[in-house]
Design a protein around this motif. Structure first.
Motif, PDB file in Angstrom:
ATOM      1  N   PRO A  98       0.826  -1.201   0.000  1.00 28.22           N
ATOM      2  CA  PRO A  98       0.000   0.000   0.000  1.00 28.22           C
ATOM      3  C   PRO A  98       0.868   1.262   0.000  1.00 28.22           C
ATOM      4  O   PRO A  98       1.993   1.267   0.484  1.00 28.22           O
ATOM      5  CB  PRO A  98      -0.799  -0.117   1.290  1.00 28.22           C
ATOM      6  CG  PRO A  98       0.012  -0.997   2.169  1.00 28.22           C
ATOM      7  CD  PRO A  98       0.745  -1.932   1.249  1.00 28.22           C
ATOM      8  N   ALA A  99       0.331   2.310  -0.565  1.00 24.76           N
ATOM      9  CA  ALA A  99       1.026   3.594  -0.554  1.00 24.76           C
ATOM     10  C   ALA A  99       1.194   4.042   0.892  1.00 24.76           C
ATOM     11  O   ALA A  99       0.378   3.698   1.758  1.00 24.76           O
ATOM     12  CB  ALA A  99       0.211   4.618  -1.338  1.00 24.76           C
ATOM     13  N   ALA A 125       0.618   6.777   2.426  1.00 22.41           N
ATOM     14  CA  ALA A 125      -0.542   7.486   2.983  1.00 22.41           C
ATOM     15  C   ALA A 125      -1.632   6.504   3.392  1.00 22.41           C
ATOM     16  O   ALA A 125      -2.274   6.676   4.432  1.00 22.41           O
ATOM     17  CB  ALA A 125      -1.078   8.502   1.975  1.00 22.41           C
ATOM     18  N   GLU A 126      -1.828   5.467   2.591  1.00 19.16           N
ATOM     19  CA  GLU A 126      -2.840   4.458   2.936  1.00 19.16           C
ATOM     20  C   GLU A 126      -2.446   3.711   4.204  1.00 19.16           C
ATOM     21  O   GLU A 126      -3.299   3.368   5.027  1.00 19.16           O
ATOM     22  CB  GLU A 126      -3.047   3.486   1.779  1.00 19.16           C
ATOM     23  CG  GLU A 126      -3.791   4.095   0.623  1.00 19.16           C
ATOM     24  CD  GLU A 126      -5.149   4.666   1.029  1.00 19.16           C
ATOM     25  OE1 GLU A 126      -5.915   4.001   1.748  1.00 19.16           O
ATOM     26  OE2 GLU A 126      -5.425   5.809   0.626  1.00 19.16           O
ATOM     27  N   GLY A 127      -1.161   3.443   4.376  1.00 14.87           N
ATOM     28  CA  GLY A 127      -0.688   2.796   5.594  1.00 14.87           C
ATOM     29  C   GLY A 127      -0.971   3.657   6.820  1.00 14.87           C
ATOM     30  O   GLY A 127      -1.396   3.150   7.866  1.00 14.87           O
ATOM     31  N   ARG A 144      -3.342   5.871   7.079  1.00 10.03           N
ATOM     32  CA  ARG A 144      -4.799   5.850   7.293  1.00 10.03           C
ATOM     33  C   ARG A 144      -5.229   4.554   7.992  1.00 10.03           C
ATOM     34  O   ARG A 144      -6.128   4.562   8.834  1.00 10.03           O
ATOM     35  CB  ARG A 144      -5.530   6.024   5.972  1.00 10.03           C
ATOM     36  CG  ARG A 144      -5.451   7.436   5.436  1.00 10.03           C
ATOM     37  CD  ARG A 144      -6.319   7.615   4.181  1.00 10.03           C
ATOM     38  NE  ARG A 144      -5.999   8.863   3.538  1.00 10.03           N
ATOM     39  CZ  ARG A 144      -5.191   8.999   2.484  1.00 10.03           C
ATOM     40  NH1 ARG A 144      -4.656   7.933   1.919  1.00 10.03           N
ATOM     41  NH2 ARG A 144      -4.945  10.183   1.964  1.00 10.03           N
ATOM     42  N   ALA A 145      -4.590   3.468   7.638  1.00 10.71           N
ATOM     43  CA  ALA A 145      -4.912   2.187   8.298  1.00 10.71           C
ATOM     44  C   ALA A 145      -4.535   2.230   9.775  1.00 10.71           C
ATOM     45  O   ALA A 145      -5.289   1.764  10.634  1.00 10.71           O
ATOM     46  CB  ALA A 145      -4.192   1.038   7.594  1.00 10.71           C
ATOM     47  N   SER A 169      -4.379   4.908  11.573  1.00 10.54           N
ATOM     48  CA  SER A 169      -5.343   5.826  12.179  1.00 10.54           C
ATOM     49  C   SER A 169      -6.646   5.103  12.514  1.00 10.54           C
ATOM     50  O   SER A 169      -7.180   5.248  13.615  1.00 10.54           O
ATOM     51  CB  SER A 169      -5.628   6.993  11.236  1.00 10.54           C
ATOM     52  OG  SER A 169      -6.649   7.810  11.758  1.00 10.54           O
ATOM     53  N   ASP A 198      -3.906  10.923  10.452  1.00 11.82           N
ATOM     54  CA  ASP A 198      -4.756  11.427   9.369  1.00 11.82           C
ATOM     55  C   ASP A 198      -4.134  12.661   8.716  1.00 11.82           C
ATOM     56  O   ASP A 198      -4.112  12.783   7.488  1.00 11.82           O
ATOM     57  CB  ASP A 198      -6.149  11.783   9.901  1.00 11.82           C
ATOM     58  CG  ASP A 198      -7.001  10.570  10.205  1.00 11.82           C
ATOM     59  OD1 ASP A 198      -6.740   9.489   9.637  1.00 11.82           O
ATOM     60  OD2 ASP A 198      -7.935  10.705  11.025  1.00 11.82           O
ATOM     61  N   ALA A 205      -1.138  11.628   6.695  1.00 15.66           N
ATOM     62  CA  ALA A 205      -1.557  10.949   5.461  1.00 15.66           C
ATOM     63  C   ALA A 205      -2.028  11.959   4.430  1.00 15.66           C
ATOM     64  O   ALA A 205      -1.696  11.832   3.241  1.00 15.66           O
ATOM     65  CB  ALA A 205      -2.676   9.947   5.777  1.00 15.66           C
ATOM     66  N   ALA A 238      -0.212  12.387   0.951  1.00 16.43           N
ATOM     67  CA  ALA A 238      -0.974  12.178  -0.278  1.00 16.43           C
ATOM     68  C   ALA A 238      -0.807  13.367  -1.221  1.00 16.43           C
ATOM     69  O   ALA A 238      -0.689  13.191  -2.428  1.00 16.43           O
ATOM     70  CB  ALA A 238      -2.441  11.938   0.040  1.00 16.43           C
ATOM     71  N   GLU A 282       2.548  12.955  -2.820  1.00 18.32           N
ATOM     72  CA  GLU A 282       2.578  11.855  -3.791  1.00 18.32           C
ATOM     73  C   GLU A 282       1.980  12.274  -5.126  1.00 18.32           C
ATOM     74  O   GLU A 282       2.349  11.759  -6.165  1.00 18.32           O
ATOM     75  CB  GLU A 282       1.824  10.641  -3.236  1.00 18.32           C
ATOM     76  CG  GLU A 282       2.527   9.959  -2.082  1.00 18.32           C
ATOM     77  CD  GLU A 282       1.696   8.869  -1.445  1.00 18.32           C
ATOM     78  OE1 GLU A 282       0.491   8.783  -1.732  1.00 18.32           O
ATOM     79  OE2 GLU A 282       2.247   8.103  -0.655  1.00 18.32           O
TER      80      GLU A 282
END
Length: 75
Positions: free
Chosen positions: A7-8, A10-12, A14-15, A17, A63, A66, A70, A73
């Motif tokens: 995962p990117a 930022a997604e990590g 968010r996960a 979070s 958050d 991220a 993002a 990116e």
């Protein structure tokens, strides 16, 4: 340059979070379900609420990070 799979970043974040928010909810629910009464129980509830608040604060930081990441990116 080697591409890293998964995962990117930022997604990590968010996960993480989402996991912290889930922990905060569970902590608050457990403290509310405590049937023990008295000053020591109140102190425990206050300590658990403090931990839950720290989890929620950290989640907010993830958050924010991220969202900033993002934006980088996409540039």
């Amino acid at each position: 340059m080697r591409k890293i799979s998964g995962p990117a970043p930022a997604e990590g974040l968010r996960a993480h979070s989402a996991a912290l928010r889930s922990h905060a909810e569970r902590l608050r629910r457990a403290a509310g379900d405590l049937h023990w009464q008295g000053p020591r129980a109140d102190a425990l509830r206050a300590e658990v609420e403090g931990l839950a608040e720290r989890c929620a604060t950290a989640a907010g930081g993830f958050d924010l990070a991220a969202a900033q990441l993002a934006g980088c990116e996409r540039s």
